[in-house]
Design a protein around this motif. Structure first.
Motif, PDB file in Angstrom:
ATOM      1  N   LYS A 127      46.667  19.290  41.160  1.00 12.03           N
ATOM      2  CA  LYS A 127      47.092  18.200  41.835  1.00 12.03           C
ATOM      3  C   LYS A 127      46.108  17.506  43.058  1.00 12.03           C
ATOM      4  O   LYS A 127      45.808  16.490  43.296  1.00 12.03           O
TER       5      LYS A 127
ATOM      6  N   THR B 121      43.155  13.138  40.234  1.00  9.47           N
ATOM      7  CA  THR B 121      44.257  11.911  40.403  1.00  9.47           C
ATOM      8  C   THR B 121      44.815  12.102  39.184  1.00  9.47           C
ATOM      9  O   THR B 121      44.430  12.893  37.950  1.00  9.47           O
ATOM     10  N   ASP B 122      45.982  11.349  39.126  1.00  6.82           N
ATOM     11  CA  ASP B 122      46.824  11.543  37.661  1.00  6.82           C
ATOM     12  C   ASP B 122      45.812  10.925  36.867  1.00  6.82           C
ATOM     13  O   ASP B 122      46.156  11.228  35.718  1.00  6.82           O
ATOM     14  N   LYS B 123      45.291   9.783  37.024  1.00  5.18           N
ATOM     15  CA  LYS B 123      44.370   9.368  35.941  1.00  5.18           C
ATOM     16  C   LYS B 123      43.310  10.355  35.502  1.00  5.18           C
ATOM     17  O   LYS B 123      43.061  10.306  33.957  1.00  5.18           O
ATOM     18  N   GLU B 124      42.824  10.874  36.410  1.00  5.63           N
ATOM     19  CA  GLU B 124      41.949  12.128  35.901  1.00  5.63           C
ATOM     20  C   GLU B 124      42.464  13.081  35.075  1.00  5.63           C
ATOM     21  O   GLU B 124      41.936  13.588  34.144  1.00  5.63           O
TER      22      GLU B 124
ATOM     23  N   LYS C 242      42.768  14.440  27.722  1.00  7.29           N
ATOM     24  CA  LYS C 242      42.593  13.811  26.325  1.00  7.29           C
ATOM     25  C   LYS C 242      41.121  14.532  26.068  1.00  7.29           C
ATOM     26  O   LYS C 242      41.094  14.917  24.777  1.00  7.29           O
TER      27      LYS C 242
ATOM     28  N   VAL D  30      44.816  12.646  33.085  1.00 13.85           N
ATOM     29  CA  VAL D  30      45.142  12.191  31.726  1.00 13.85           C
ATOM     30  C   VAL D  30      43.917  12.286  30.999  1.00 13.85           C
ATOM     31  O   VAL D  30      43.885  12.466  29.908  1.00 13.85           O
ATOM     32  N   GLN D  31      42.741  12.004  31.775  1.00 14.78           N
ATOM     33  CA  GLN D  31      41.368  12.122  31.082  1.00 14.78           C
ATOM     34  C   GLN D  31      41.076  13.562  30.649  1.00 14.78           C
ATOM     35  O   GLN D  31      40.649  13.586  29.611  1.00 14.78           O
TER      36      GLN D  31
END
Length: 153
Positions: free
Chosen positions: A131, A135-138, A144, A140-141
């Motif tokens: 954390k 970031t939250d977006k990172e 994936k 998620v990436q």
């Protein structure tokens, strides 16, 4: 100079793929080391924790040794030996399967459930590093990309 180059003093990777692979191995070993240190205070290993989590997911039902093997994160684990250690610590119960006497059913005990409850309250400490770094977006990436790598597993 990237962090991996600083950490392991290598400057000449053969390619970005090579650098990525070395970085994944380094980060994986670093995460394992942090987990081993964390679980030591509870007198269990990461693999034993994994078995307890699988059994909690099955609770109140039991699971066979083969089910545990299939679901383990560490596929090289000796599940029978790990279960025996957990049984000796009263964290699981073992009994012969009624349908197949050669098979063994394993069920998490009340003590095992309580240990997981205690660990759950503190394990967030290990996630804090992720954390704090991404970031939250990172994340998620990252998930994936890791999923894409795992598609060839």
């Amino acid at each position: 100079m990237s962090n991996i180059e600083k950490l392991i003093s290598i400057r000449n990777f053969t390619s970005e793929h090579h650098k990525g692979l070395v970085s994944l191995i380094f980060v994986g070993n670093w995460i394992i080391s942090k987990h081993q240190t964390f679980f030591k205070q509870y007198d269990i290993t990461m693999q034993q924790f994994n078995i307890l989590r699988i059994l909690r997911g099955q609770h109140p039902k039991s699971a066979s040794i083969n089910t545990l093997k299939e679901r383990m994160l560490d596929k090289m684990s000796d599940v029978s030996r790990l279960v025996e250690r957990l049984r000796k610590a009263d964290l699981v119960e073992r009994k012969s399967c009624e349908m197949d006497r050669r098979a063994v059913d394993v069920k998490i005990s009340a003590k095992g459930l309580q240990l997981l409850k205690t660990i759950d309250e503190e394990i967030g400490i290990l996630e804090d590093t992720l954390k704090a770094s991404l970031t939250d977006k990172e994340v998620v990436q990252l998930n994936k990309l890791l999923d894409k790598l795992l598609s060839s597993y």
